[in-house]
Design a protein around this motif. Structure first.
Motif, mmCIF file in Angstrom:
data_model
loop_
_atom_site.group_PDB
_atom_site.id
_atom_site.type_symbol
_atom_site.label_atom_id
_atom_site.label_comp_id
_atom_site.label_asym_id
_atom_site.label_seq_id
_atom_site.Cartn_x
_atom_site.Cartn_y
_atom_site.Cartn_z
ATOM 1 N N GLY A 95 0.788 -1.230 0.000
ATOM 2 C CA GLY A 95 0.000 0.000 0.000
ATOM 3 C C GLY A 95 0.815 1.273 0.000
ATOM 4 O O GLY A 95 0.251 2.359 0.172
ATOM 5 N N ARG A 96 2.105 1.162 -0.234
ATOM 6 C CA ARG A 96 2.963 2.362 -0.243
ATOM 7 C C ARG A 96 3.048 2.867 -1.690
ATOM 8 O O ARG A 96 4.108 2.882 -2.320
ATOM 9 N N TYR A 97 1.899 3.278 -2.209
ATOM 10 C CA TYR A 97 1.800 3.575 -3.630
ATOM 11 C C TYR A 97 2.637 4.784 -4.046
ATOM 12 O O TYR A 97 3.241 4.777 -5.121
ATOM 13 N N GLN A 98 2.686 5.802 -3.201
ATOM 14 C CA GLN A 98 3.449 6.989 -3.564
ATOM 15 C C GLN A 98 4.934 6.670 -3.644
ATOM 16 O O GLN A 98 5.644 7.152 -4.534
ATOM 17 N N GLU A 99 5.427 5.834 -2.716
ATOM 18 C CA GLU A 99 6.837 5.445 -2.756
ATOM 19 C C GLU A 99 7.140 4.654 -4.032
ATOM 20 O O GLU A 99 8.183 4.861 -4.668
ATOM 21 N N ALA A 100 6.216 3.750 -4.389
ATOM 22 C CA ALA A 100 6.398 2.977 -5.620
ATOM 23 C C ALA A 100 6.414 3.913 -6.826
ATOM 24 O O ALA A 100 7.261 3.784 -7.722
ATOM 25 N N TYR A 101 5.479 4.860 -6.824
ATOM 26 C CA TYR A 101 5.386 5.805 -7.939
ATOM 27 C C TYR A 101 6.671 6.637 -8.065
ATOM 28 O O TYR A 101 7.216 6.808 -9.166
ATOM 29 N N ASP A 102 7.163 7.149 -6.947
ATOM 30 C CA ASP A 102 8.377 7.976 -6.972
ATOM 31 C C ASP A 102 9.578 7.173 -7.449
ATOM 32 O O ASP A 102 10.407 7.667 -8.232
ATOM 33 N N MET A 103 9.675 5.921 -6.995
ATOM 34 C CA MET A 103 10.796 5.072 -7.400
ATOM 35 C C MET A 103 10.760 4.809 -8.908
ATOM 36 O O MET A 103 11.785 4.885 -9.602
ATOM 37 N N LEU A 104 9.582 4.523 -9.433
ATOM 38 C CA LEU A 104 9.454 4.244 -10.861
ATOM 39 C C LEU A 104 9.678 5.502 -11.696
ATOM 40 O O LEU A 104 10.219 5.431 -12.806
ATOM 41 N N THR A 105 9.279 6.644 -11.170
ATOM 42 C CA THR A 105 9.526 7.903 -11.868
ATOM 43 C C THR A 105 11.025 8.169 -11.987
ATOM 44 O O THR A 105 11.521 8.609 -13.039
ATOM 45 N N GLU A 106 11.763 7.886 -10.918
ATOM 46 C CA GLU A 106 13.224 8.020 -10.970
ATOM 47 C C GLU A 106 13.819 7.038 -11.974
ATOM 48 O O GLU A 106 14.744 7.369 -12.720
ATOM 49 N N ALA A 107 13.266 5.824 -12.000
ATOM 50 C CA ALA A 107 13.773 4.807 -12.925
ATOM 51 C C ALA A 107 13.591 5.240 -14.375
ATOM 52 O O ALA A 107 14.420 4.937 -15.237
ATOM 53 N N LEU A 108 12.509 5.955 -14.659
ATOM 54 C CA LEU A 108 12.261 6.406 -16.029
ATOM 55 C C LEU A 108 13.260 7.465 -16.486
ATOM 56 O O LEU A 108 13.463 7.654 -17.685
ATOM 57 N N LYS A 109 13.878 8.140 -15.539
ATOM 58 C CA LYS A 109 14.945 9.074 -15.920
ATOM 59 C C LYS A 109 16.145 8.299 -16.444
ATOM 60 O O LYS A 109 16.863 8.743 -17.343
ATOM 61 N N GLU A 110 16.347 7.119 -15.878
ATOM 62 C CA GLU A 110 17.458 6.261 -16.285
ATOM 63 C C GLU A 110 17.119 5.470 -17.554
ATOM 64 O O GLU A 110 17.970 5.254 -18.410
ATOM 65 N N ALA A 111 15.860 5.041 -17.661
ATOM 66 C CA ALA A 111 15.447 4.210 -18.799
ATOM 67 C C ALA A 111 14.086 4.702 -19.304
ATOM 68 O O ALA A 111 13.064 4.052 -19.075
ATOM 69 N N PRO A 112 14.054 5.837 -19.999
ATOM 70 C CA PRO A 112 12.770 6.461 -20.362
ATOM 71 C C PRO A 112 11.925 5.642 -21.337
ATOM 72 O O PRO A 112 10.726 5.863 -21.436
ATOM 73 N N GLU A 113 12.542 4.705 -22.055
ATOM 74 C CA GLU A 113 11.790 3.912 -23.038
ATOM 75 C C GLU A 113 11.448 2.523 -22.520
ATOM 76 O O GLU A 113 10.893 1.712 -23.273
ATOM 77 N N SER A 114 11.776 2.227 -21.278
ATOM 78 C CA SER A 114 11.554 0.876 -20.761
ATOM 79 C C SER A 114 10.070 0.562 -20.666
ATOM 80 O O SER A 114 9.331 1.185 -19.919
ATOM 81 N N ARG A 115 9.646 -0.443 -21.405
ATOM 82 C CA ARG A 115 8.244 -0.846 -21.401
ATOM 83 C C ARG A 115 7.816 -1.296 -20.006
ATOM 84 O O ARG A 115 6.732 -0.950 -19.526
ATOM 85 N N ASP A 116 8.666 -2.084 -19.350
ATOM 86 C CA ASP A 116 8.288 -2.631 -18.045
ATOM 87 C C ASP A 116 8.123 -1.540 -17.001
ATOM 88 O O ASP A 116 7.197 -1.595 -16.174
ATOM 89 N N VAL A 117 9.005 -0.549 -17.025
ATOM 90 C CA VAL A 117 8.904 0.544 -16.039
ATOM 91 C C VAL A 117 7.676 1.403 -16.332
ATOM 92 O O VAL A 117 6.934 1.787 -15.414
#
Length: 572
Positions: free
Chosen positions: A404-426
């Motif tokens: 249920g820590r949705y905001q933490e998950a969202y923030d982590m994935l947003t950071e990941a997209l900076k590293e891999a902006p085209e990643s389908r899985d992210v």
């Protein structure tokens, strides 16, 4: 199961490595050590001036002053007959990517040894890199005339290197010119087929390889490549036919046997696959690969006991124990024996199966809501598998999502997209978390980006269609997405469920119930069960809805979808 296609290409290249000085890597991105590797003949008679040039070149090379070394070797090469000095200049020139001086050194090398194959191969590479079609054809022709038997094998590695540089269209033109002078040369035709295949031109590749086999019907490498092309076009029966023909000619070829086994399994010819495995085991009862393949065939046939028996025989085999343990864990997981499954996954990890086993164990613990153990294990992953950073991050996001820590998950994935902006899985993972947070704008943007790259991405189509159905009234858009998903995967339970839910939202209750029950038969998931109960309730079949719901809820009292239905329709 199409792994064999990649194996076929590898087999085509097996035995094809050129001499070290003529590999694409050394020719295009040659290392400093390789650049200085070709030493002059120690018996060469040289005067003092040449000796000085060679010493200067050697000293410059030791000091990483390769530009000076190249000049010195080039001057020395002009003064002596030893072609190896010119060769050394060529290698350094390639390392420096100095086309002009490399060409000069090559001319000297070939003037002293015009039949030297490595020199000719360097000349081809240099011509391709500079776009000199005439020179490329001329040097390929010289190689073909000098070494007709080894031409095709010697050129395959070069083709693979040129593919990485995006130069295949030019090489295609060069080979077409060469083929005009040698229309029935099987080596040239084979290379044309490979280049066409690498450019996804299957029709031309099949035409060329067909001509090869007209001229040389028993050439196994060509037969295997023909099978690869058939597999790529989806004609697995043809692929099987070709591989069986090749295997008859080379029954001791283990790689070919493995390819044939995978195609037999892919085409459902399990009895033939079993006979092939058994024949090998009759010769060698300890053949771990064949035992493992028998286990996989048994799993395909839902013969779990047989699969377990084969896998257990591999537990003392150092090479196969880890894989056997992993699949024994998957079998126990399917039986819902979570503790036994976890033991097998841990054993697989300890025996070298590594990341996949650790991930399977963590996924199992997540499903059991053992969050403390999950966090402990997750904490060890980054140091154990630094190259798997993105997949570990996705797993951590799923951990946050589950708790249920949705905001933490969202923030982590947003950071990941900076590293891999085209990643389908992210993108997909963030879209699902965004839905939890009510960020439909982000969900649509992320899923839209996936669909822009791949309009047939079934997961994204279903997620978009379901969300538009459940969270908006944009039912026409939802229908377009879901109908396309159903067309692509008509038997996928989650898509059938989404489409049923869309019919419910549109007030078509009978049709909705038909789809939802079909989905539940295929995959009895709790979310689908909750949908069925709600549709029955809204249709006025409250007792049937209660009976159905209670039967599922007794088995899964903590499921969020079932709890949601209970709180809305059956409050205490």
């Amino acid at each position: 199961m199409n792994k064999w296609i990649g194996i076929a290409m590898a087999l085509c290249a097996s035995g094809c490595a050129m001499a070290p000085e003529t590999t694409p890597e050394t020719a295009t991105t040659i290392s400093s050590q390789e650049a200085l590797a070709a030493r002059p003949n120690q018996n060469t008679v040289i005067d003092e001036e040449v000796l000085y040039l060679l010493m200067a070149a050697e000293l410059a090379g030791q000091r990483d002053q390769y530009d000076l070394a190249l000049d010195a070797y080039l001057q020395a090469a002009k003064r002596v007959e030893d072609a190896r000095i010119a060769e050394r200049a060529v290698r350094i020139g390639m390392f420096l990517k100095d086309g002009k001086r490399t060409r000069e050194a090559l001319d000297i090398w070939l003037s002293k040894d015009e039949k030297n194959l490595p020199a000719r191969k360097f000349a081809v590479l240099l011509a391709v890199k500079s776009g000199d079609r005439e020179s490329a054809v001329e040097n390929l022709d010289a190689i073909l005339l000098e070494d007709p038997a080894g031409f095709e094998t010697g050129m395959l590695e070069m083709v693979k290197g040129l593919e990485k540089e995006g130069r295949l269209p030019f090489m295609d033109d060069v080979l077409n010119d060469l083929a005009l002078a040698h229309p029935d040369d099987t080596g040239v035709l084979f290379l044309q087929a490979v280049v066409a295949s690498l450019q996804k031109n299957n029709e031309v590749a099949q035409q060329k390889i067909g001509r090869v086999l007209e001229l040389q019907p028993d050439w196994n490498k060509a037969i295997i490549f023909q099978a690869q092309l058939a597999g790529r076009s989806g004609d697995m029966d043809k692929a099987r036919e070709y591989l069986q023909k090749a295997y008859k000619q080379a029954p001791d070829d283990k790689q070919l046997r493995k390819m044939l086994l995978e195609v037999l399994m892919n085409t459902g010819a399990f009895d033939d696959a079993i006979r092939l495995c058994q024949a090998s085991l009759d010769e060698n009862p300890e053949d771990g690969e064949m035992l493992f393949m028998l286990a996989m065939i048994s799993l395909q046939q839902a013969q779990v006991d047989k699969a377990e028996s084969h896998l257990e025989k591999l537990l003392g085999n150092k090479e196969w124990e880890a894989q056997a343990s992993f699949y024994l864990g998957k079998i126990e997981l399917d039986k819902q024996h979570a503790d036994k499954a976890l033991q097998w996954f841990d054993r697989a990890g300890a025996k070298g199966f590594g990341f996949d086993a650790d991930l399977a164990a963590i996924s199992l613990l997540l499903s059991q809501k053992d969050m403390d153990e999950v966090e402990t294990r997750m904490g060890r992953l980054n140091s154990k598998y630094p190259d798997k950073h993105l997949r570990i991050l996705l797993m951590k996001a799923e951990l946050y999502n589950q708790t249920g820590r949705y905001q933490e998950a969202y923030d982590m994935l947003t950071e990941a997209l900076k590293e891999a902006p085209e990643s389908r899985d992210v993108l997909y993972a963030r879209a699902l978390v965004a839905e939890r947070l009510g960020r439909l704008d982000v969900l649509e943007a992320d899923l839209g980006k996936i669909l822009q790259s791949n309009p047939d991405d079934v997961g994204a189509l279903n997620a978009m269609g379901y969300t538009l159905t459940d969270k908006t009234e944009r039912y026409d858009e939802a229908e377009r997405h879901l109908q396309k998903a159903l067309h692509l995967k008509p038997d996928e339970a989650v898509i059938i469920d989404s489409y049923g839910w869309l019919q419910f939202k549109r007030g078509k209750y009978e049709l909705a119930l038909e789809y939802l029950r079909k989905a539940y038969e295929k995959q009895p998931e709790n979310e689908i069960a909750a949908h069925i109960a709600e549709v029955l309730w809204v249709m006025g079949k409250t007792q049937e809805a209660k009976d159905f719901f209670i039967g599922v809820f007794k088995r899964f009292p903590d499921d969020e979808y079932l709890l949601n239905f209970k709180n809305r329709f059956l409050p205490e």
